[in-house]
Design a protein around this motif. Structure first.
Motif, PDB file in Angstrom:
ATOM      1  N   ARG A 173      13.755  36.111  -5.365  1.00  0.00           N
ATOM      2  CA  ARG A 173      14.150  35.262  -6.206  1.00  0.00           C
ATOM      3  C   ARG A 173      13.307  34.036  -6.790  1.00  0.00           C
ATOM      4  NH1 ARG A 173      20.557  35.307  -4.837  1.00  0.00           N
ATOM      5  NH2 ARG A 173      20.581  37.569  -4.894  1.00  0.00           N
ATOM      6  N   SER A 174      12.223  33.783  -5.899  1.00  0.00           N
ATOM      7  CA  SER A 174      11.110  33.039  -6.463  1.00  0.00           C
ATOM      8  C   SER A 174       9.905  33.425  -6.128  1.00  0.00           C
ATOM      9  CB  SER A 174      11.328  31.570  -5.596  1.00  0.00           C
ATOM     10  OG  SER A 174      11.383  31.543  -4.503  1.00  0.00           O
ATOM     11  N   PRO A 175       9.431  34.558  -6.863  1.00  0.00           N
ATOM     12  CA  PRO A 175       8.182  35.187  -6.527  1.00  0.00           C
ATOM     13  C   PRO A 175       6.971  34.363  -6.714  1.00  0.00           C
ATOM     14  CG  PRO A 175       9.321  36.055  -8.723  1.00  0.00           C
ATOM     15  CD  PRO A 175       9.978  35.161  -8.175  1.00  0.00           C
ATOM     16  N   ASP A 176       7.355  33.195  -7.491  1.00  0.00           N
ATOM     17  CA  ASP A 176       6.097  32.267  -7.621  1.00  0.00           C
ATOM     18  C   ASP A 176       5.481  31.802  -6.400  1.00  0.00           C
ATOM     19  OD1 ASP A 176       8.849  31.141  -7.542  1.00  0.00           O
ATOM     20  OD2 ASP A 176       7.868  29.305  -7.608  1.00  0.00           O
ATOM     21  N   THR A 177       6.218  31.680  -5.236  1.00  0.00           N
ATOM     22  CA  THR A 177       5.675  31.644  -3.894  1.00  0.00           C
ATOM     23  C   THR A 177       4.258  32.588  -3.525  1.00  0.00           C
ATOM     24  OG1 THR A 177       7.134  32.876  -2.709  1.00  0.00           O
ATOM     25  CG2 THR A 177       7.499  30.353  -3.028  1.00  0.00           C
ATOM     26  N   ILE A 178       4.694  33.843  -4.145  1.00  0.00           N
ATOM     27  CA  ILE A 178       3.683  34.843  -3.896  1.00  0.00           C
ATOM     28  C   ILE A 178       2.494  34.569  -4.800  1.00  0.00           C
ATOM     29  CG2 ILE A 178       3.127  37.322  -4.010  1.00  0.00           C
ATOM     30  CD1 ILE A 178       5.465  37.712  -2.180  1.00  0.00           C
ATOM     31  N   ILE A 179       2.475  34.231  -5.828  1.00  0.00           N
ATOM     32  CA  ILE A 179       1.545  33.948  -6.822  1.00  0.00           C
ATOM     33  C   ILE A 179       1.088  32.776  -6.346  1.00  0.00           C
ATOM     34  CG2 ILE A 179       1.295  33.290  -9.104  1.00  0.00           C
ATOM     35  CD1 ILE A 179       3.818  34.862  -9.907  1.00  0.00           C
ATOM     36  N   THR A 180       1.665  31.871  -6.264  1.00  0.00           N
ATOM     37  CA  THR A 180       0.936  30.437  -5.350  1.00  0.00           C
ATOM     38  C   THR A 180       0.150  30.791  -4.234  1.00  0.00           C
ATOM     39  OG1 THR A 180       3.099  29.424  -6.060  1.00  0.00           O
ATOM     40  CG2 THR A 180       1.040  28.110  -5.177  1.00  0.00           C
ATOM     41  N   THR A 181       0.578  31.546  -3.466  1.00  0.00           N
ATOM     42  CA  THR A 181      -0.233  31.807  -2.342  1.00  0.00           C
ATOM     43  C   THR A 181      -1.719  32.601  -2.586  1.00  0.00           C
ATOM     44  OG1 THR A 181       1.235  33.639  -1.742  1.00  0.00           O
ATOM     45  CG2 THR A 181       1.415  31.480  -0.289  1.00  0.00           C
ATOM     46  N   THR A 182      -1.412  33.492  -3.578  1.00  0.00           N
ATOM     47  CA  THR A 182      -2.650  34.349  -3.824  1.00  0.00           C
ATOM     48  C   THR A 182      -3.423  33.742  -4.787  1.00  0.00           C
ATOM     49  OG1 THR A 182      -1.390  35.499  -5.573  1.00  0.00           O
ATOM     50  CG2 THR A 182      -1.326  36.580  -3.617  1.00  0.00           C
ATOM     51  N   LEU A 183      -3.205  32.643  -5.571  1.00  0.00           N
ATOM     52  CA  LEU A 183      -4.002  32.190  -6.450  1.00  0.00           C
ATOM     53  C   LEU A 183      -5.170  31.512  -5.813  1.00  0.00           C
ATOM     54  CD1 LEU A 183      -2.958  32.088  -9.441  1.00  0.00           C
ATOM     55  CD2 LEU A 183      -2.488  29.702  -9.351  1.00  0.00           C
ATOM     56  N   MET A 184      -4.945  30.641  -4.809  1.00  0.00           N
ATOM     57  CA  MET A 184      -6.253  29.909  -4.256  1.00  0.00           C
ATOM     58  C   MET A 184      -7.106  31.094  -3.647  1.00  0.00           C
ATOM     59  SD  MET A 184      -6.661  27.208  -1.291  1.00  0.00           S
ATOM     60  CE  MET A 184      -5.692  28.247  -0.188  1.00  0.00           C
ATOM     61  N   PRO A 185      -6.910  31.999  -3.119  1.00  0.00           N
ATOM     62  CA  PRO A 185      -7.837  33.032  -2.543  1.00  0.00           C
ATOM     63  C   PRO A 185      -8.430  33.706  -3.677  1.00  0.00           C
ATOM     64  CG  PRO A 185      -5.589  33.570  -1.402  1.00  0.00           C
ATOM     65  CD  PRO A 185      -5.547  32.061  -2.223  1.00  0.00           C
ATOM     66  N   ILE A 186      -7.581  33.982  -4.849  1.00  0.00           N
ATOM     67  CA  ILE A 186      -8.155  34.538  -5.808  1.00  0.00           C
ATOM     68  C   ILE A 186      -9.349  33.849  -6.540  1.00  0.00           C
ATOM     69  CG2 ILE A 186      -7.809  35.674  -8.032  1.00  0.00           C
ATOM     70  CD1 ILE A 186      -5.294  36.848  -6.874  1.00  0.00           C
ATOM     71  N   ALA A 187      -9.022  32.564  -6.906  1.00  0.00           N
ATOM     72  CA  ALA A 187      -9.762  31.544  -7.055  1.00  0.00           C
ATOM     73  C   ALA A 187     -11.263  31.598  -6.325  1.00  0.00           C
ATOM     74  CB  ALA A 187      -9.147  30.275  -7.313  1.00  0.00           C
ATOM     75  N   PHE A 188     -11.104  31.349  -5.267  1.00  0.00           N
ATOM     76  CA  PHE A 188     -11.989  31.256  -4.195  1.00  0.00           C
ATOM     77  C   PHE A 188     -13.003  32.557  -4.337  1.00  0.00           C
ATOM     78  CE2 PHE A 188     -10.325  28.464  -0.962  1.00  0.00           C
ATOM     79  CZ  PHE A 188     -11.003  27.162  -1.310  1.00  0.00           C
ATOM     80  N   MET A 189     -12.413  33.918  -4.650  1.00  0.00           N
ATOM     81  CA  MET A 189     -13.125  35.208  -5.030  1.00  0.00           C
ATOM     82  C   MET A 189     -13.876  34.809  -6.056  1.00  0.00           C
ATOM     83  SD  MET A 189     -11.784  38.643  -3.901  1.00  0.00           S
ATOM     84  CE  MET A 189     -10.358  38.604  -5.287  1.00  0.00           C
ATOM     85  N   LEU A 190     -13.146  34.677  -7.141  1.00  0.00           N
ATOM     86  CA  LEU A 190     -14.054  34.663  -8.362  1.00  0.00           C
ATOM     87  C   LEU A 190     -14.963  33.598  -8.451  1.00  0.00           C
ATOM     88  CD1 LEU A 190     -10.800  34.759 -10.823  1.00  0.00           C
ATOM     89  CD2 LEU A 190     -12.416  36.656 -10.026  1.00  0.00           C
ATOM     90  N   LEU A 191     -14.835  32.548  -7.943  1.00  0.00           N
ATOM     91  CA  LEU A 191     -15.742  31.244  -7.879  1.00  0.00           C
ATOM     92  C   LEU A 191     -17.252  31.845  -7.006  1.00  0.00           C
ATOM     93  CD1 LEU A 191     -16.137  28.328  -8.390  1.00  0.00           C
ATOM     94  CD2 LEU A 191     -15.620  27.967  -6.049  1.00  0.00           C
ATOM     95  N   PHE A 192     -16.993  32.551  -5.961  1.00  0.00           N
ATOM     96  CA  PHE A 192     -17.883  32.969  -5.087  1.00  0.00           C
ATOM     97  C   PHE A 192     -18.838  34.124  -5.795  1.00  0.00           C
ATOM     98  CE2 PHE A 192     -16.770  29.867  -2.012  1.00  0.00           C
ATOM     99  CZ  PHE A 192     -17.808  29.651  -1.294  1.00  0.00           C
TER     100      PHE A 192
END
Lengths: 253, 270
Positions: free
Chosen positions: A22-41
């Motif tokens: 019911r609040s899938p945003d928690t999954i989006i939030t938890t994947t956002l930072m690792p994905i950002a790190f991945m793109l950055l690196f």
């Protein structure tokens, strides 16, 4: 009693899984930072990093997966904290149920949520060029290591979830875990690090876990790192479980 | 389910509990007869919630003997939990689930057959049927409390523990909760309720006990408590409507059954 334990755990896991759907945003939030790190690196720092053969995203992914778990379990602590705060945890504890089912439900929910997050991150990695020659068995082995890791860190997250005084406090414990991969072989080989830092990096769990996953994904022969990684995961799981249960018994008994 | 045990519904003898240096309960004694509504009065921090938590096996006593429905809370915790139902100080409901899902959840955790039917019955009884499928986060305070109490009735436990059931409610919500409590006692359940509102104890309770400085200082019926003070003097005063009378007259607007609709409408705005 065991059938009751299984039944109650299933009912309560269904409840907390519903929170996530019911609040899938928690999954989006938890994947956002690792994905950002991945793109950055991959797109900013990666070109300047000497990491050996293969593409940098292939080198990087195992570390990013660990960061994903560390970021995901902070939500486990947060959800547990909310249950404690709202009084529903006490309501469950006052019901004639198998009591540990309340904790196991949070742990299993954490496992499911983290596996979804990990799948999302792997998918993004595939999109930006990650490729692996690994077969089904190797992937299963990687999944097993990640499950063990998630379980160990989730039981660790149970402790602040039960004891935190504020929502920030409940999730703040994950920050050191998120930064641990930076002082490991996750982003750069440890060979260029100065003495003491290198010693720390090479002997902390992230390095052996990252190396083990990397070996499996790049089809290298399984080295001693794999066994060290398994020992770390199992050891941490046992210690975290024992500490979490002790914290729980101190609060309710 | 676990009825038929003899003796009082709740027995507390020489109960003591400290939090580090803070000696909260210093020898508490009281019994609650089966089917009675027992009000535990006390100011903030007097230890009312501590007593409720010990009765509901959430907290261990330091000393003393406590039994619920004939079962010892220390050695027969599982039987105690099968005999009681707790509604804590803050409506302990799951905000993300709907009202119906909350009820079904508790019914399943009590291992009852046909949880859906039990939920529907309670939704009807507590005037929540219209909001049954809405998330609880959209409910008003009164609706949450009603749901909370409805959840504590599932499984028909013989002893019901209500910790400040009306704190933070508007006058209408209070009256609804009072009505629910009276119904419970009417069905033969034993109710322990803690409160700071003296009129609440006056309205509901068969017996009233006052917890002060770690002990029960007074325990009796309202008439017995009144007898402790000098006899009443007869004075003539003009009967003015109280602010509560005015408030309820305006809010209910002449239609006595209109309170649920008002509540539901208020709920959507939050």
């Amino acid at each position: 009693m065991t059938t009751r334990f299984v039944g109650d755990t299933v009912v309560l896991t269904g409840r907390s899984l519903r929170h996530i759907t019911r609040s899938p945003d928690t999954i989006i939030t938890t994947t956002l930072m690792p994905i950002a790190f991945m793109l950055l690196f991959v797109y900013v720092f990666g070109g300047a990093i000497q990491h050996g053969s293969g593409t940098y995203v292939d080198y990087l992914l195992p570390g990013i997966l660990l960061i994903t778990i560390a970021s995901g379990i902070s939500y486990t602590a947060f959800r547990l904290f909310l249950d404690m705060q709202g009084g529903i945890f006490e309501r469950f504890q006052s019901l004639p149920i198998a009591r540990p089912a309340v904790l196991w439900a949070h742990v299993l929910t954490s496992l499911v949520a983290n596996l979804v997050s990990l799948a999302v991150v792997v998918l993004v990695a595939l999109l930006i060029g990650f490729r692996s020659p690994a077969g089904v068995l190797a992937w299963l082995a990687v999944a097993a290591i990640l499950v063990l890791c998630t379980l160990a860190l989730t039981w660790l997250a149970v402790i602040p979830g039960l004891t935190a005084k504020s929502a920030d406090g409940a999730s703040a414990f994950a920050y050191p875990l998120i930064f641990l991969p930076f002082v490991s072989s996750a982003f750069v080989p440890t060979a260029t690090m100065p003495g003491p830092v290198r010693a720390f990096a090479e002997n902390q769990p992230v390095t052996s876990i990252v190396n083990a996953i990397r070996d499996l994904l790049t089809r290298q022969p399984v080295g001693s790192d794999t066994w060290i990684a398994l020992a770390w995961c199992v050891g941490l799981l046992v210690v975290a479980y024992a500490l979490a249960m002790r914290t729980y018994r101190r609060k309710f008994s | 389910m676990t009825t038929g045990v003899q003796g009082p519904a709740v027995r507390v003898q020489s109960l003591e509990k400290s939090y580090r240096e803070l000696h909260v309960l210093r020898g508490v004694d009281f019994d609650i007869a089966r089917g009675a509504i027992f009000a535990l009065l006390g100011s903030n921090g007097a230890g009312k919630t501590t007593i409720v938590n010990i009765l509901s096996t959430l907290l261990r006593a330091d000393a003393g003997m406590v039994s619920v429905n004939g079962f010892d809370v220390a050695t027969q915790a599982a039987e105690v939990r099968a005999s009681i139902s707790l509604a804590g100080q803050f409506a302990a409901v799951d905000e993300i689930l709907s009202g119906r899902e909350n009820l079904v959840l508790v019914a399943r955790l009590r291992h009852l057959k046909d949880p859906g039917k039990i939920a529907d019955g309670l939704l009807e009884r507590f005037a929540l049927a219209a909001a049954a499928r809405r998330r609880v986060s959209t409910y008003s305070g009164g609706m949450r409390r009603r749901l909370d109490i409805a959840m504590s009735l599932i499984g028909n436990p013989p002893v019901i523990l209500l910790d400040e059931p009306t704190s933070g409610l508007d006058p209408e919500g209070r009256l609804e909760v009072w009505q629910a409590v009276r119904e419970l006692a009417g069905q033969g359940r034993t109710v322990l309720l803690t409160t700071q509102a003296l009129d609440e104890a006056e309205q509901l309770a068969d017996r009233i006990a006052i917890l002060h400085e770690g002990r029960i200082t007074v325990n009796g019926t309202l008439a017995e408590l009144r007898a402790l003070l000098p006899p009443a003097k007869v004075e003539y005063v003009e009967k003015q409507p109280s602010l509560e009378d005015v408030f309820l007259a305006i809010v209910r607007g002449g239609s006595p059954g209109g309170s649920d609709g008002a509540d539901t409408a208020a709920g959507t705005g939050r």
